[in-house]
Design an enzyme around this catalytic site. Sequence first.
Site, PDB file in Angstrom:
ATOM      1  N   TYR A   1      -1.457  -0.369  11.232  1.00 37.04           N
ATOM      2  CA  TYR A   1      -1.702  -1.034   9.943  1.00 37.04           C
ATOM      3  C   TYR A   1      -0.546  -0.788   8.981  1.00 37.04           C
ATOM      4  O   TYR A   1       0.040  -1.727   8.436  1.00 37.04           O
ATOM      5  CB  TYR A   1      -3.020  -0.536   9.323  1.00 37.04           C
ATOM      6  CG  TYR A   1      -3.126  -0.841   7.841  1.00 37.04           C
ATOM      7  CD1 TYR A   1      -3.315  -2.150   7.395  1.00 37.04           C
ATOM      8  CD2 TYR A   1      -3.008   0.174   6.884  1.00 37.04           C
ATOM      9  CE1 TYR A   1      -3.390  -2.437   6.039  1.00 37.04           C
ATOM     10  CE2 TYR A   1      -3.084  -0.106   5.527  1.00 37.04           C
ATOM     11  CZ  TYR A   1      -3.271  -1.411   5.112  1.00 37.04           C
ATOM     12  OH  TYR A   1      -3.330  -1.703   3.761  1.00 37.04           O
TER      13      TYR A   1
ATOM     14  N   LYS B   1       2.272  -3.369   7.281  1.00 34.08           N
ATOM     15  CA  LYS B   1       2.456  -3.559   5.834  1.00 34.08           C
ATOM     16  C   LYS B   1       3.901  -3.244   5.440  1.00 34.08           C
ATOM     17  O   LYS B   1       4.503  -3.941   4.616  1.00 34.08           O
ATOM     18  CB  LYS B   1       1.494  -2.674   5.042  1.00 34.08           C
ATOM     19  CG  LYS B   1       0.022  -3.027   5.179  1.00 34.08           C
ATOM     20  CD  LYS B   1      -0.341  -4.391   4.631  1.00 34.08           C
ATOM     21  CE  LYS B   1      -0.286  -4.445   3.117  1.00 34.08           C
ATOM     22  NZ  LYS B   1      -0.756  -5.777   2.609  1.00 34.08           N
TER      23      LYS B   1
ATOM     24  N   THR C   1       0.829  -1.213   0.000  1.00 37.22           N
ATOM     25  CA  THR C   1       0.000   0.000   0.000  1.00 37.22           C
ATOM     26  C   THR C   1       0.857   1.254   0.000  1.00 37.22           C
ATOM     27  O   THR C   1       1.988   1.240   0.501  1.00 37.22           O
ATOM     28  CB  THR C   1      -0.912  -0.007   1.246  1.00 37.22           C
ATOM     29  OG1 THR C   1      -1.508   1.277   1.393  1.00 37.22           O
ATOM     30  CG2 THR C   1      -0.130  -0.295   2.525  1.00 37.22           C
ATOM     31  N   ASP C   2       0.289   2.343  -0.505  1.00 34.67           N
ATOM     32  CA  ASP C   2       1.006   3.626  -0.458  1.00 34.67           C
ATOM     33  C   ASP C   2       1.164   4.131   0.974  1.00 34.67           C
ATOM     34  O   ASP C   2       1.966   5.042   1.226  1.00 34.67           O
ATOM     35  CB  ASP C   2       0.300   4.682  -1.335  1.00 34.67           C
ATOM     36  CG  ASP C   2      -1.142   4.979  -0.928  1.00 34.67           C
ATOM     37  OD1 ASP C   2      -1.652   4.346   0.022  1.00 34.67           O
ATOM     38  OD2 ASP C   2      -1.759   5.856  -1.565  1.00 34.67           O
ATOM     39  N   GLU C   3       0.402   3.550   1.912  1.00 31.06           N
ATOM     40  CA  GLU C   3       0.475   4.039   3.297  1.00 31.06           C
ATOM     41  C   GLU C   3       1.843   3.774   3.924  1.00 31.06           C
ATOM     42  O   GLU C   3       2.167   4.361   4.960  1.00 31.06           O
ATOM     43  CB  GLU C   3      -0.628   3.409   4.149  1.00 31.06           C
ATOM     44  CG  GLU C   3      -2.000   3.780   3.649  1.00 31.06           C
ATOM     45  CD  GLU C   3      -3.111   3.636   4.676  1.00 31.06           C
ATOM     46  OE1 GLU C   3      -2.832   3.534   5.878  1.00 31.06           O
ATOM     47  OE2 GLU C   3      -4.272   3.619   4.258  1.00 31.06           O
TER      48      GLU C   3
HETATM   49  P1  NAD Z   1     -10.190  -6.785   2.730  1.00 29.96           P
HETATM   50  O1  NAD Z   1     -10.122  -6.502   4.198  1.00 29.96           O
HETATM   51  O2  NAD Z   1     -11.418  -6.450   1.963  1.00 29.96           O
HETATM   52  O3  NAD Z   1      -9.913  -8.339   2.485  1.00 29.96           O
HETATM   53  C1  NAD Z   1      -8.929  -9.060   3.163  1.00 29.96           C
HETATM   54  C2  NAD Z   1      -9.160 -10.548   2.920  1.00 29.96           C
HETATM   55  O4  NAD Z   1      -8.089 -11.261   3.562  1.00 29.96           O
HETATM   56  C3  NAD Z   1     -10.467 -11.080   3.506  1.00 29.96           C
HETATM   57  O5  NAD Z   1     -11.091 -11.949   2.578  1.00 29.96           O
HETATM   58  C4  NAD Z   1     -10.018 -11.846   4.745  1.00 29.96           C
HETATM   59  O6  NAD Z   1     -10.872 -12.925   5.077  1.00 29.96           O
HETATM   60  C5  NAD Z   1      -8.649 -12.341   4.315  1.00 29.96           C
HETATM   61  N1  NAD Z   1      -7.758 -12.611   5.452  1.00 29.96           N
HETATM   62  C6  NAD Z   1      -7.522 -11.813   6.537  1.00 29.96           C
HETATM   63  N2  NAD Z   1      -6.668 -12.418   7.372  1.00 29.96           N
HETATM   64  C7  NAD Z   1      -6.346 -13.621   6.813  1.00 29.96           C
HETATM   65  C8  NAD Z   1      -5.491 -14.696   7.200  1.00 29.96           C
HETATM   66  N3  NAD Z   1      -4.808 -14.649   8.358  1.00 29.96           N
HETATM   67  N4  NAD Z   1      -5.382 -15.753   6.375  1.00 29.96           N
HETATM   68  C9  NAD Z   1      -6.078 -15.808   5.213  1.00 29.96           C
HETATM   69  N5  NAD Z   1      -6.911 -14.838   4.808  1.00 29.96           N
HETATM   70  C10 NAD Z   1      -7.033 -13.746   5.598  1.00 29.96           C
HETATM   71  O7  NAD Z   1      -8.902  -6.069   2.115  1.00 29.96           O
HETATM   72  P2  NAD Z   1      -8.704  -5.358   0.701  1.00 29.96           P
HETATM   73  O8  NAD Z   1      -9.146  -3.959   0.808  1.00 29.96           O
HETATM   74  O9  NAD Z   1      -9.222  -6.236  -0.363  1.00 29.96           O
HETATM   75  O10 NAD Z   1      -7.104  -5.328   0.629  1.00 29.96           O
HETATM   76  C11 NAD Z   1      -6.383  -6.419   0.070  1.00 29.96           C
HETATM   77  C12 NAD Z   1      -4.904  -6.107   0.142  1.00 29.96           C
HETATM   78  O11 NAD Z   1      -4.630  -4.905  -0.570  1.00 29.96           O
HETATM   79  C13 NAD Z   1      -4.389  -5.868   1.560  1.00 29.96           C
HETATM   80  O12 NAD Z   1      -3.115  -6.468   1.667  1.00 29.96           O
HETATM   81  C14 NAD Z   1      -4.290  -4.357   1.680  1.00 29.96           C
HETATM   82  O13 NAD Z   1      -3.266  -4.002   2.563  1.00 29.96           O
HETATM   83  C15 NAD Z   1      -3.948  -3.975   0.262  1.00 29.96           C
HETATM   84  N6  NAD Z   1      -4.362  -2.634  -0.189  1.00 29.96           N
HETATM   85  C16 NAD Z   1      -5.659  -2.236  -0.060  1.00 29.96           C
HETATM   86  C17 NAD Z   1      -6.049  -0.987  -0.555  1.00 29.96           C
HETATM   87  C18 NAD Z   1      -7.477  -0.511  -0.453  1.00 29.96           C
HETATM   88  O14 NAD Z   1      -7.757   0.635  -0.828  1.00 29.96           O
HETATM   89  N7  NAD Z   1      -8.425  -1.313  -0.023  1.00 29.96           N
HETATM   90  C19 NAD Z   1      -5.120  -0.161  -1.166  1.00 29.96           C
HETATM   91  C20 NAD Z   1      -3.794  -0.606  -1.283  1.00 29.96           C
HETATM   92  C21 NAD Z   1      -3.444  -1.849  -0.801  1.00 29.96           C
HETATM   93  O1  TDX Z   2     -16.143   6.915   8.512  1.00 35.59           O
HETATM   94  C1  TDX Z   2     -15.121   7.367   7.956  1.00 35.59           C
HETATM   95  N1  TDX Z   2     -14.967   8.725   7.881  1.00 35.59           N
HETATM   96  C2  TDX Z   2     -13.870   9.313   7.316  1.00 35.59           C
HETATM   97  O2  TDX Z   2     -13.772  10.539   7.268  1.00 35.59           O
HETATM   98  C3  TDX Z   2     -14.097   6.531   7.412  1.00 35.59           C
HETATM   99  C4  TDX Z   2     -14.221   5.036   7.460  1.00 35.59           C
HETATM  100  C5  TDX Z   2     -13.008   7.134   6.851  1.00 35.59           C
HETATM  101  N2  TDX Z   2     -12.862   8.486   6.810  1.00 35.59           N
HETATM  102  C6  TDX Z   2     -11.659   9.084   6.185  1.00 35.59           C
HETATM  103  C7  TDX Z   2     -10.336   8.556   6.705  1.00 35.59           C
HETATM  104  C8  TDX Z   2      -9.455   8.640   5.491  1.00 35.59           C
HETATM  105  O3  TDX Z   2      -8.868   9.931   5.406  1.00 35.59           O
HETATM  106  O4  TDX Z   2     -11.698   8.743   4.807  1.00 35.59           O
HETATM  107  C9  TDX Z   2     -10.396   8.437   4.315  1.00 35.59           C
HETATM  108  C10 TDX Z   2     -10.397   7.029   3.763  1.00 35.59           C
HETATM  109  O5  TDX Z   2     -10.533   6.152   4.864  1.00 35.59           O
HETATM  110  P1  TDX Z   2     -10.525   4.544   4.688  1.00 35.59           P
HETATM  111  O6  TDX Z   2     -11.585   4.169   3.724  1.00 35.59           O
HETATM  112  O7  TDX Z   2     -10.533   3.941   6.054  1.00 35.59           O
HETATM  113  O8  TDX Z   2      -9.136   4.308   3.939  1.00 35.59           O
HETATM  114  P2  TDX Z   2      -7.616   4.649   4.319  1.00 35.59           P
HETATM  115  O9  TDX Z   2      -7.445   4.847   5.780  1.00 35.59           O
HETATM  116  O10 TDX Z   2      -7.200   5.780   3.412  1.00 35.59           O
HETATM  117  O11 TDX Z   2      -6.892   3.274   3.885  1.00 35.59           O
HETATM  118  C11 TDX Z   2      -7.264   2.618   2.661  1.00 35.59           C
HETATM  119  O12 TDX Z   2      -6.326   2.865   1.645  1.00 35.59           O
HETATM  120  C12 TDX Z   2      -5.061   2.267   1.768  1.00 35.59           C
HETATM  121  C13 TDX Z   2      -7.408   1.113   2.870  1.00 35.59           C
HETATM  122  O13 TDX Z   2      -8.353   0.851   3.888  1.00 35.59           O
HETATM  123  C14 TDX Z   2      -6.090   0.461   3.172  1.00 35.59           C
HETATM  124  O14 TDX Z   2      -6.237  -0.955   3.273  1.00 35.59           O
HETATM  125  C15 TDX Z   2      -5.134   0.780   2.040  1.00 35.59           C
HETATM  126  O15 TDX Z   2      -3.862   0.287   2.321  1.00 35.59           O
END
Ligand code: NAD
Ligand code: TDX
Length: 339
Positions: free
Chosen positions: A153, A157, A125-127
Amino acid sequence: MTIIVTGGAGFIGSNFIFHMRNAHPEYRIVCLDKLTYAGNLSTLAEVMDKPGFRFVKADICDRESVFALFAEERPDMVVNFAAESHVDRSIEDPGIFLKTNILGTQVLMDACREYGVARYHQVSTDEVYGDLPLDRPDLLFTEETPIRTSSPYSASKASADLLVMAYHRTFGLPATISRCSNNYGPFHFPEKLIPLMIINALADKPLPVYGQGLNVRDWLYVEDHCRAIDLILHKGRPGEVYNIGGNNEKRNIDIVKTIVRELGKPESLITFVADRKGHDLRYAIDATKIGTELGWQPETGFDEGIRKTIRWYLDHEDWWRTIISGEYQNYYAKMYGNR
Ligand code: NAD
Ligand code: TDX
């Protein structure tokens, strides 16, 4: 070609499975997922009984189960999406983030070494780069930006990324890492900003914006992320990190206003609540490397992507109603009750 996709019952992993089955129908896809609160088998319903697909419920930290699956499937590639992914939950309870995101990654890489897997891809992730100031729009994250994490988190990562690079250098593991900005699209769990706001707005419930809503995220439609990972798997160079981003920076408040407008709801639903601890100000990705080296570009603009996403939530009420009917209510009360 057999690919093990971990975390494939979650948001991005499931979209990736759908993408790969379209793009490479001859591949065998094995999804390994623990089915935590974030993983839903209903998400995978359309592929569950299809040839060339197998679902296995297992924890990536469970060495015995992971090794047994690798021994049986002899995968060519592994893509690791499995993670605890929600920043707010990591602030409440960091332990499981360290376990799954770091130690789980180690188990998967050990299995890759043991069974000679040709490519391990870590979805990061970019985080991991921390945040950028709001008043310096010229600054972007490149692959050379130092790691500087803010939340448990992102620290978990980043730790996993360091371990992946160590396994590449020390053991020659053919590994790649992608660091993507915020995704949005179908099957996004409604604890995250965009789906939470859509679902609350549909129910005329308050829309809880943290702080003043001025924090900036760089949004990418999930299918664009999946295409990028597909390219990295096939053409990316082992040992390399690739940034992926949408060139689409938006303030949270503007995202929420867009959703409200699209749904025809009043802005009076917007409620400013206590800020997230350690809240990152701004993320912005420089995706030049993957563009130049692999020819990747985002294809779905935000206006189109957010409309498609809202439409998807309107058309898939069963999916999210089931999710928010159980434990989600306790989570919501705990996180937002006194905010
Ligand atoms: P999500 O929370 O929707 O899904 C995570 C999945 O992993 C779920 O199906 C969960 O059951 C499974 N999981 C959790 N712990 C596990 C374990 N111990 N063993 C096996 N499975 C397990 O997450 P997402 O948003 O789809 O993110 C997927 C990946 O992408 C993550 O690694 C996250 O860090 C990364 N990522 C997410 C975003 C975003 O915007 N959502 C952005 C950049 C990177
Ligand atoms: O209720 C809310 N109100 C609010 O203002 C929530 C849930 C979030 N926010 C804000 C926090 C953040 O600035 O919105 C922004 C986005 O929040 P999230 O959806 O929780 O995402 P973020 O914290 O940016 O992280 C996401 O992007 C990077 C994903 O959850 C991560 O898994 C990924 O790595």
